[in-house]
Design a protein around this motif. Structure first.
Motif, mmCIF file in Angstrom:
data_model
loop_
_atom_site.group_PDB
_atom_site.id
_atom_site.type_symbol
_atom_site.label_atom_id
_atom_site.label_comp_id
_atom_site.label_asym_id
_atom_site.label_seq_id
_atom_site.Cartn_x
_atom_site.Cartn_y
_atom_site.Cartn_z
ATOM 1 N N ALA A 1 0.644 -1.453 -0.476
ATOM 2 C CA ALA A 1 0.169 -0.300 0.308
ATOM 3 C C ALA A 1 0.850 1.132 -0.236
ATOM 4 O O ALA A 1 0.555 1.905 -1.157
ATOM 5 N N PRO A 2 1.595 0.895 0.787
ATOM 6 C CA PRO A 2 2.648 2.655 1.011
ATOM 7 C C PRO A 2 3.242 2.878 -0.790
ATOM 8 O O PRO A 2 3.353 3.868 -0.846
ATOM 9 N N LEU A 3 4.050 1.828 -0.657
ATOM 10 C CA LEU A 3 4.581 1.854 -2.035
ATOM 11 C C LEU A 3 3.190 1.890 -3.755
ATOM 12 O O LEU A 3 3.876 2.933 -4.388
ATOM 13 N N ALA A 4 2.624 1.573 -3.188
ATOM 14 C CA ALA A 4 1.885 1.537 -4.083
ATOM 15 C C ALA A 4 1.766 3.357 -3.929
ATOM 16 O O ALA A 4 1.401 4.086 -4.752
ATOM 17 N N GLY A 5 1.240 3.501 -3.007
ATOM 18 C CA GLY A 5 0.874 4.844 -3.376
ATOM 19 C C GLY A 5 1.620 6.064 -3.099
ATOM 20 O O GLY A 5 2.406 6.995 -3.666
ATOM 21 N N ALA A 6 3.404 5.941 -3.078
ATOM 22 C CA ALA A 6 4.288 6.869 -3.833
ATOM 23 C C ALA A 6 4.906 6.555 -5.237
ATOM 24 O O ALA A 6 4.365 7.843 -5.918
ATOM 25 N N VAL A 7 3.703 5.352 -5.775
ATOM 26 C CA VAL A 7 4.498 5.291 -6.899
ATOM 27 C C VAL A 7 3.117 5.784 -8.138
ATOM 28 O O VAL A 7 3.512 6.498 -9.256
ATOM 29 N N GLN A 8 1.758 6.692 -7.188
ATOM 30 C CA GLN A 8 0.690 6.660 -7.989
ATOM 31 C C GLN A 8 1.137 8.542 -7.619
ATOM 32 O O GLN A 8 0.926 9.366 -8.674
ATOM 33 N N LEU A 9 1.804 8.853 -6.375
ATOM 34 C CA LEU A 9 2.779 10.417 -6.582
ATOM 35 C C LEU A 9 3.327 10.987 -7.308
ATOM 36 O O LEU A 9 3.683 12.118 -8.163
ATOM 37 N N LEU A 10 4.377 9.771 -7.733
ATOM 38 C CA LEU A 10 5.413 10.100 -8.534
ATOM 39 C C LEU A 10 4.677 10.295 -9.741
ATOM 40 O O LEU A 10 5.383 10.986 -10.255
ATOM 41 N N GLN A 11 4.356 9.375 -10.726
ATOM 42 C CA GLN A 11 3.218 9.693 -11.894
ATOM 43 C C GLN A 11 2.739 10.132 -11.749
ATOM 44 O O GLN A 11 2.058 10.710 -13.205
ATOM 45 N N SER A 12 2.044 10.757 -10.726
ATOM 46 C CA SER A 12 0.847 12.429 -11.020
ATOM 47 C C SER A 12 1.765 13.948 -11.357
ATOM 48 O O SER A 12 0.889 15.054 -12.136
ATOM 49 N N GLY A 13 2.639 13.543 -11.154
ATOM 50 C CA GLY A 13 3.835 14.541 -11.146
ATOM 51 C C GLY A 13 3.357 15.799 -10.795
ATOM 52 O O GLY A 13 4.700 16.673 -10.970
ATOM 53 N N LYS A 14 2.716 15.784 -9.246
ATOM 54 C CA LYS A 14 2.072 17.122 -8.767
ATOM 55 C C LYS A 14 3.636 16.453 -7.678
ATOM 56 O O LYS A 14 2.932 15.596 -6.899
ATOM 57 N N MET A 15 4.162 17.639 -7.543
ATOM 58 C CA MET A 15 5.405 17.367 -6.070
ATOM 59 C C MET A 15 5.277 18.874 -5.242
ATOM 60 O O MET A 15 5.973 19.068 -5.286
ATOM 61 N N ASP A 16 4.083 19.254 -5.296
ATOM 62 C CA ASP A 16 3.827 20.493 -4.189
ATOM 63 C C ASP A 16 4.095 20.214 -3.079
ATOM 64 O O ASP A 16 5.108 18.845 -2.094
ATOM 65 N N VAL A 17 4.892 20.695 -1.664
ATOM 66 C CA VAL A 17 4.713 20.346 -0.284
ATOM 67 C C VAL A 17 4.181 19.506 0.358
ATOM 68 O O VAL A 17 4.472 18.724 0.726
ATOM 69 N N ALA A 18 2.965 19.178 0.217
ATOM 70 C CA ALA A 18 1.858 19.042 0.643
ATOM 71 C C ALA A 18 2.384 17.488 0.209
ATOM 72 O O ALA A 18 1.918 15.863 0.653
ATOM 73 N N ALA A 19 2.587 16.933 -1.158
ATOM 74 C CA ALA A 19 2.516 16.078 -2.277
ATOM 75 C C ALA A 19 4.097 14.864 -1.425
ATOM 76 O O ALA A 19 4.172 13.648 -1.202
ATOM 77 N N ARG A 20 4.625 16.200 -1.474
ATOM 78 C CA ARG A 20 6.510 15.461 -1.327
ATOM 79 C C ARG A 20 6.012 14.724 0.352
ATOM 80 O O ARG A 20 7.001 13.974 0.530
ATOM 81 N N ASP A 21 5.279 15.354 2.174
ATOM 82 C CA ASP A 21 5.687 15.327 2.849
ATOM 83 C C ASP A 21 4.353 13.196 2.931
ATOM 84 O O ASP A 21 4.525 12.818 3.554
ATOM 85 N N ARG A 22 3.443 13.627 1.838
ATOM 86 C CA ARG A 22 3.036 11.978 2.183
ATOM 87 C C ARG A 22 3.879 11.138 1.397
ATOM 88 O O ARG A 22 3.900 9.685 1.672
ATOM 89 N N LEU A 23 4.507 11.473 -0.202
ATOM 90 C CA LEU A 23 5.246 10.716 -0.498
ATOM 91 C C LEU A 23 7.023 9.893 0.582
ATOM 92 O O LEU A 23 6.849 9.150 0.267
ATOM 93 N N LEU A 24 7.300 10.998 1.897
ATOM 94 C CA LEU A 24 7.695 10.435 2.924
ATOM 95 C C LEU A 24 7.445 9.666 3.470
ATOM 96 O O LEU A 24 7.806 8.987 4.168
ATOM 97 N N THR A 25 5.983 10.324 3.926
ATOM 98 C CA THR A 25 5.898 9.178 5.260
ATOM 99 C C THR A 25 5.363 7.818 4.307
ATOM 100 O O THR A 25 5.839 6.669 5.423
ATOM 101 N N GLN A 26 5.087 7.766 3.676
ATOM 102 C CA GLN A 26 4.869 5.937 2.856
ATOM 103 C C GLN A 26 6.034 5.439 2.391
ATOM 104 O O GLN A 26 6.034 4.417 2.734
ATOM 105 N N LEU A 27 6.720 6.137 2.354
ATOM 106 C CA LEU A 27 8.364 5.316 2.615
ATOM 107 C C LEU A 27 8.805 5.226 3.636
ATOM 108 O O LEU A 27 9.620 4.365 4.030
#
Length: 673
Positions: free
Chosen positions: A470-496
């Motif tokens: 689940a966290p890895l899949a969420g991280a992949v979706q964030l990277l694929q979306s191309g939206k890497m604002d501060v909130a997105a980076r925080d979510r990505l960091l949490t998942q990883l």
């Protein structure tokens, strides 16, 4: 270094290799081959049965079985044969033995007048004595009767052991209607079981007296054999020659053949017709007179008088119940076939069934061998076949146990290799020092560990497929979306970070599971506790939680692994911080006992129900999981790690808690003196 996660993923492949092991040359040679084992056991049974039969050491067993059959047959008083007994009453009435020949003559006259078909005197008249008138009277009575047979006694001289023929004195021999040999063959145990139909010194010329009497009485002689040619029985001129041995079938124990007292016959007080058309045998039955023999039907120490043995021989000849002894070749052939019979069922039955069948087969052999002479008139010594029947099950069981031992050793090597039980790997020499029961326990223990590994693997795969994916899949979706604002980076960091924590948890578990007692060293537990508190301080500060330390100042020495115990304490502290409200405190302390030390972490959180406490230290279990409860980033492995490390150190872990009163998690370890 392989991690526990990697070992779990490879467990499925290891189980398949265990189920389908590569068949090396050694494995092929160690396989259980029923056909080859049947040949081996068959050869052993043949050697055992035939060797013991030829050696003669089983004669006692053969005699016991033969005697059993004789004793179990129904006792039916015979007809046509009567014993006129020189008993104690006759001795009291007529005087001490030997009687005058004139008294013997009167007794013969009385029996002949009573209408006897033939008369046999079981009295040796080998010496003339000084009573010439008595000899003449007895000779006259014999000649007048014309139906009297006298005995020929084959005996050995006291000096040199030469066999001589004891014939009646010529005067009596000429007057008798016939002569016949008396005497039976004694076996090694002193029991009379057989007779020779023909015997003599230098040549077997004398028939049995029983045959002579049947001929005189014009009654059929069944089971006899013609006199053998002298050349057919090679013998020394002065040695005993014998031919045609038969075993006796007795009609019953002593007293079965009807008897009349000699004094009663002389006084004429016997029932009318008691002796008419009977074959009458006159002989001693009083104690101290004549010969008394042990027989197969002897019971309660009562031997049988020689005259009654003669009566049994006569009845067996008349009725054709003399028992033939199988020729050695046929006896050995039958023994060999019977010895191999257990191999018809032992390979097909389970151990209990094989034991029951083997016992039943032994009973059948004994019963059949005992009944065979009575039913067919043939005797086959059963000793060899019986020993083989009793040995077949132990021998077959021994070979099965050997095959099971080889199988257990192979399984033990495979299982040890699979579960990595010993760091040095497989050591076959160790198996040889283990008992059979210990091998079974080792295989059972290794199989249990293998099942535990499989359970862990299944749990891990199920957990990874959900919590890690689940966290890895969420991280992949964030990277694929191309939206890497501060909130997105925080979510990505949490998942990883969550995925990293899961991986670290598996790695920690792997290291804890590989802890060996030999790797533990003496450490100071207080330093471990303080360092763990320092590591968790930043997380507590972020949550607004204050640490309180109640650790003794004196050194606390234990045997352990510093890193593992530090990780254990850190897990307890972080667990307490996560479930403590802001502004509360978490206490880390240690309590000393004479031989143990208990260190603990107490929080002011919501507490636990008994149901939650019961499952808390299991794998992938969280303290407050349930419907609608957030996962809070927990992997569910921290407290399981605490319990595992405590047990690896020879201790235990637990929790004391009530809902609304916080919780105290503790671990207890042995102290060093």
């Amino acid at each position: 270094m392989k991690t526990g996660f990697a070992r779990l993923l490879r467990l499925g492949e290891s189980r398949e290799r265990l189920a389908r092991p590569a068949e090396s040359g050694t494995a092929r040679s160690a396989r259980w081959r029923p056909g080859l084992e049947i040949l081996r056991i068959g050869a052993l049974l043949l050697i055992l049965a035939l060797g013991l039969s030829l050696s003669g050491v089983l004669q006692r067993i053969d005699h016991l079985v033969f005697d059993l059959g004789q004793r179990l047959q129904p006792v039916v008083p015979p007809q046509g044969v009567v014993i006129v007994a020189i008993d104690s009453h006759s001795l009291d009435r007529l005087g001490a033995w030997p009687w005058p020949r004139a008294t013997d003559a009167r007794l013969v006259d009385a029996v002949c007048r009573a209408g006897a078909a033939a008369v046999g005197l079981d009295i040796a008249f080998t010496e003339a004595g000084s009573d010439a008138a008595g000899n003449a009277a007895l000779a006259q009575s014999l000649q007048a009767c014309g139906k009297v047979a006298l005995p020929v006694v084959l005996d050995s001289l006291r000096s040199g052991g030469q066999i001589v023929e004891g014939l009646p004195i010529p005067q009596l021999a000429a007057a008798a209607a016939g002569l016949g040999r008396i005497g039976v063959q004694l076996d090694g145990d002193g029991v009379a079981r057989s007779v020779y139909l023909w015997e003599g010194v230098g040549a077997p010329v004398w028939p049995l007296m029983a045959q002579t009497l049947l001929t005189i009485a014009h009654q059929p002689v069944r089971g006899s054999a013609p006199r053998p040619a002298q050349s057919a029985v090679p013998s020394h001129p002065y040695a005993l020659a014998a031919a045609d041995q038969r075993r006796l079938r007795f009609v019953g124990p002593s007293g079965t053949v009807p008897r009349l007292s000699a004094s009663a016959v002389l006084d004429g007080v016997v029932p009318p017709g008691a002796l008419r058309s009977q074959v009458v045998l006159i002989g001693a039955t009083a104690a101290g007179l004549g010969d008394f023999l042990a027989t197969p039907v002897t019971t309660q120490g009562a031997p049988m008088p020689g005259v009654e043995v003669l009566a049994n021989t006569l009845i067996a000849l008349r009725d054709g119940t003399l028992i033939h002894v199988a020729a050695p070749v046929w006896s050995l052939l039958i023994t060999a076939l019977l010895a191999l019979a257990p191999l018809l069922w032992l390979p097909r039955l389970m151990p209990l069934g094989g034991l029951i069948a083997s016992v039943a087969w032994g009973l059948v052999l004994v019963g059949s061998a005992a009944a065979l002479p009575l039913l067919t008139g043939w005797w086959v010594a059963p000793g060899g076949a019986l020993v083989a029947a009793l040995s077949a099950y132990p021998l077959w069981g021994w070979r099965r146990l050997e095959a099971a031992r080889r199988h257990l050793d192979g399984e033990l090597r495979q299982l040890r290799r699979t579960v990595r039980e010993s760091p040095e790997g497989d050591a076959p020499a160790k198996h040889k020092r283990l008992s059979f029961e210990r091998r079974i326990l080792e295989v059972q223990a290794a199989q249990q560990r293998l099942r535990d590994l499989q359970t862990r693997r299944d749990d891990a795969l199920a957990f990874i497929s959900h919590d890690v994916r689940a966290p890895l899949a969420g991280a992949v979706q964030l990277l694929q979306s191309g939206k890497m604002d501060v909130a997105a980076r925080d979510r990505l960091l949490t998942q990883l970070r969550r995925a990293l924590n899961l991986s670290q948890g598996f790695l920690d578990l792997s290291r804890a599971q590989s802890l060996e007692p030999s790797a533990l060293v003496e450490i100071e537990l207080g330093a471990v506790l303080h360092q763990a508190a320092d590591f968790a301080y930043d997380e507590a500060l972020a949550q607004g939680v204050r640490f309180v330390r109640e650790i003794p100042d004196d050194p606390i020495w234990v045997r352990g692994d510093f890193d593992a115990l530090e990780r254990l304490t850190t897990n307890l502290l972080r667990n307490a911080v996560q479930h403590s409200p802001a502004g509360s405190k978490v206490i880390l302390g240690a309590t000393l006992a004479p031989h143990t030390v208990r260190f603990w972490v107490r929080d002011q959180g919501p507490g636990l129900t008994p149901e939650q406490s019961a499952r808390l230290f299991q794998r992938f279990s969280r303290a407050h999981e349930g419907p609608g409860t957030p996962l809070s980033g927990s992997t569910g492995l921290g407290l399981y790690y605490v319990r595992l490390v405590a047990e690896k150190h020879g201790g235990a872990a637990g929790v004391t808690s009530r809902p609304g009163e916080g919780a105290m998690f503790w671990a207890e370890l042995p102290r060093q003196a």
